[in-house]
Design a protein around this motif. Sequence first.
Motif, short mmCIF file in Angstrom:
data_model
loop_
_atom_site.label_atom_id
_atom_site.label_comp_id
_atom_site.label_asym_id
_atom_site.label_seq_id
_atom_site.Cartn_x
_atom_site.Cartn_y
_atom_site.Cartn_z
N LEU A 85 0.58 -1.29 -0.20
CA LEU A 85 0.12 -0.28 0.05
C LEU A 85 1.00 0.70 0.01
N ARG A 86 1.84 1.71 0.61
CA ARG A 86 2.46 2.25 0.51
C ARG A 86 3.74 2.45 -0.49
N THR A 87 4.29 1.67 -1.17
CA THR A 87 4.81 1.61 -2.50
C THR A 87 3.18 2.00 -3.22
N ALA A 88 2.37 1.44 -3.48
CA ALA A 88 1.72 1.82 -4.72
C ALA A 88 0.99 3.42 -4.72
N PHE A 89 1.13 4.31 -2.90
CA PHE A 89 0.48 5.30 -2.89
C PHE A 89 2.09 6.40 -3.74
N GLY A 90 3.54 5.58 -3.29
CA GLY A 90 4.66 6.74 -4.00
C GLY A 90 4.46 6.44 -5.08
N LEU A 91 3.87 5.49 -6.26
CA LEU A 91 4.12 5.49 -7.63
C LEU A 91 2.95 6.62 -7.84
N ILE A 92 1.60 6.59 -7.46
CA ILE A 92 0.69 7.22 -7.80
C ILE A 92 1.28 8.36 -7.68
N ALA A 93 2.09 9.01 -6.16
CA ALA A 93 2.24 10.91 -6.24
C ALA A 93 3.90 11.44 -7.18
N VAL A 94 4.57 9.86 -8.11
CA VAL A 94 5.43 9.55 -9.03
C VAL A 94 4.33 10.28 -10.51
N GLY A 95 3.45 9.59 -10.39
CA GLY A 95 2.32 9.87 -11.42
C GLY A 95 2.13 11.17 -11.69
N LEU A 96 1.62 11.88 -10.59
CA LEU A 96 0.80 12.79 -10.26
C LEU A 96 1.34 14.07 -11.13
N LEU A 98 3.77 13.44 -12.48
CA LEU A 98 4.33 13.83 -14.49
C LEU A 98 3.00 14.08 -15.27
N VAL A 99 1.78 14.43 -14.49
CA VAL A 99 0.23 14.44 -15.17
C VAL A 99 0.72 15.68 -14.81
N ALA A 100 1.26 16.81 -13.93
CA ALA A 100 1.35 18.12 -14.17
C ALA A 100 2.24 18.59 -14.54
N LEU A 101 3.55 18.26 -14.67
CA LEU A 101 4.15 18.79 -15.15
C LEU A 101 4.69 18.64 -16.57
N ALA A 102 3.50 17.97 -17.12
CA ALA A 102 4.07 17.03 -18.59
C ALA A 102 4.24 18.35 -19.45
N PRO A 103 5.26 18.59 -20.40
CA PRO A 103 5.30 19.49 -21.46
C PRO A 103 4.49 19.45 -22.60
N GLN A 104 4.30 17.64 -22.67
CA GLN A 104 4.13 17.30 -24.29
C GLN A 104 3.25 16.36 -23.68
N ARG A 105 2.45 15.60 -24.94
CA ARG A 105 0.91 14.85 -24.76
C ARG A 105 2.12 13.36 -24.20
N GLY A 106 3.28 13.40 -24.30
CA GLY A 106 4.06 11.62 -24.26
C GLY A 106 4.08 11.59 -22.64
N VAL A 107 4.55 12.48 -22.65
CA VAL A 107 4.35 12.43 -21.14
C VAL A 107 3.53 12.35 -19.97
N PHE A 108 2.50 13.29 -19.90
CA PHE A 108 1.02 13.46 -20.07
C PHE A 108 0.48 11.77 -19.53
N VAL A 109 0.33 11.33 -21.20
CA VAL A 109 -0.13 9.82 -20.87
C VAL A 109 0.99 8.77 -20.28
N ALA A 110 2.11 8.93 -20.14
CA ALA A 110 2.92 8.32 -18.86
C ALA A 110 2.48 8.18 -17.70
N GLY A 111 2.72 9.55 -16.92
CA GLY A 111 2.32 9.51 -16.16
C GLY A 111 0.32 9.19 -15.42
N LEU A 112 0.10 9.58 -16.32
CA LEU A 112 -1.09 8.60 -16.09
C LEU A 112 -1.14 7.15 -16.02
#
Length: 396
Positions: A85-96, A98-112
């Motif tokens: 559970l703790r590791t999963a929340f770490g992944l979510i933090a990284v993904g969000l 990436l979504v927030a800082l995405a400079p282009q569509r590909g990074v946004f998709v990777a973050g999601l």
Amino acid sequence: MSDPRTTAATSADSLSRQRFGIAATFAVQGLLFISVTTRLPRFQDRWDLDELFITGLLLMVVLLAGVGSVLSEPGARRLGSATVLRTAFGLIAVGLALVALAPQRGVFVAGLAVYGVGLGAVDAAGNMQAVALEHRWGRTILPSFHGAWTVGGIVGTLVAIAVTGLDLTSGLLPLALVAALVTAVPLLPHAVSAVGDAPASVPLDIPWRRISLLGAAMVLFYMVDTAATTWGPVFLKSTHGAPEWLLPLATLPYLVASGLTRLLGDRSVERFGSVPLLRAGALAASLGLAVIVFSPTWPVAVLGFTVVGAAVAVIAPLSFSAAAVVAGDGVDGEARRARVDAVIARFNQFNYLGGLLGAVLTGAVGQDSLRVGFAVPMVLVLLILPLAPVFRARRV
């Protein structure tokens, strides 16, 4: 020699802290999930996405969440559900982030994509923790945990309304921090030696037929829930032309009604029983979805979402709770917990099948008109009626 009363009080205090910690993980998950889904129209505008592309993104997130749920089973067996559970929340933090800082569509998709894997693992491991605590608590408490998820979703919706004027980066980055911080809450510990001995002592004759029927009910719930929370804001925008700041209102009343039902759910189940609650909920949900489908204005549609939220709220927690009872029948102690963890990780897959029906099917069928898309769950939710007896005679 220790005083038994002191030991009992310490144990009760520990369980209370763990209950608070597990509830916090549910609340944060609800906050993050709703924060992402209520921003779909803004993602659509920022990256110039059509509804078919959004449907594809939702499909990707659902499938990767399924992967995260599958991976949580061996992870819980080796490391414990708390670590997963703790590791999963770490992944979510990284993904969000990436979504927030995405400079282009590909990074946004990777973050999601990263967010999706974390979301699935949080779903599975969080419910593993919840059903284990329910077993130790000795009575029904799953609805209140899912109520905490809903409360988090309500907060997420209110925040989304409050920060409408901010750019997406400023609105999403603090959520990544919240995901990271929740890893510090108290959770049920992992008993390594006991779980290590579990495979030899755990019977393999799990009654999958009954568990599958319970899973079918959960599919129907998530079909309705995901359709409402994912496509509700888009429905108000595309069908009724609601202004952008009002779009979260498709989700907020739904969540408030759902949260009230769940927070009262523990006592309601004890008083009325699961079967009558589920049957009444199915009928009310179909009626609420009909109000949405035929709504002449956005306030009427919002009323429909509110009815649906109240009607279907207890299906998921009762499904997890009942599946845990069936899975743990005949074994006890850490062997029971190991077997239940394995079943919950697989049972959680029904969540994503429901998500596919709710998010992808609703969007695909409703690509020309979301009224048609919402007609799908309006009809299918009535299948809860013949499935309700499977929940009879639950034991915690």
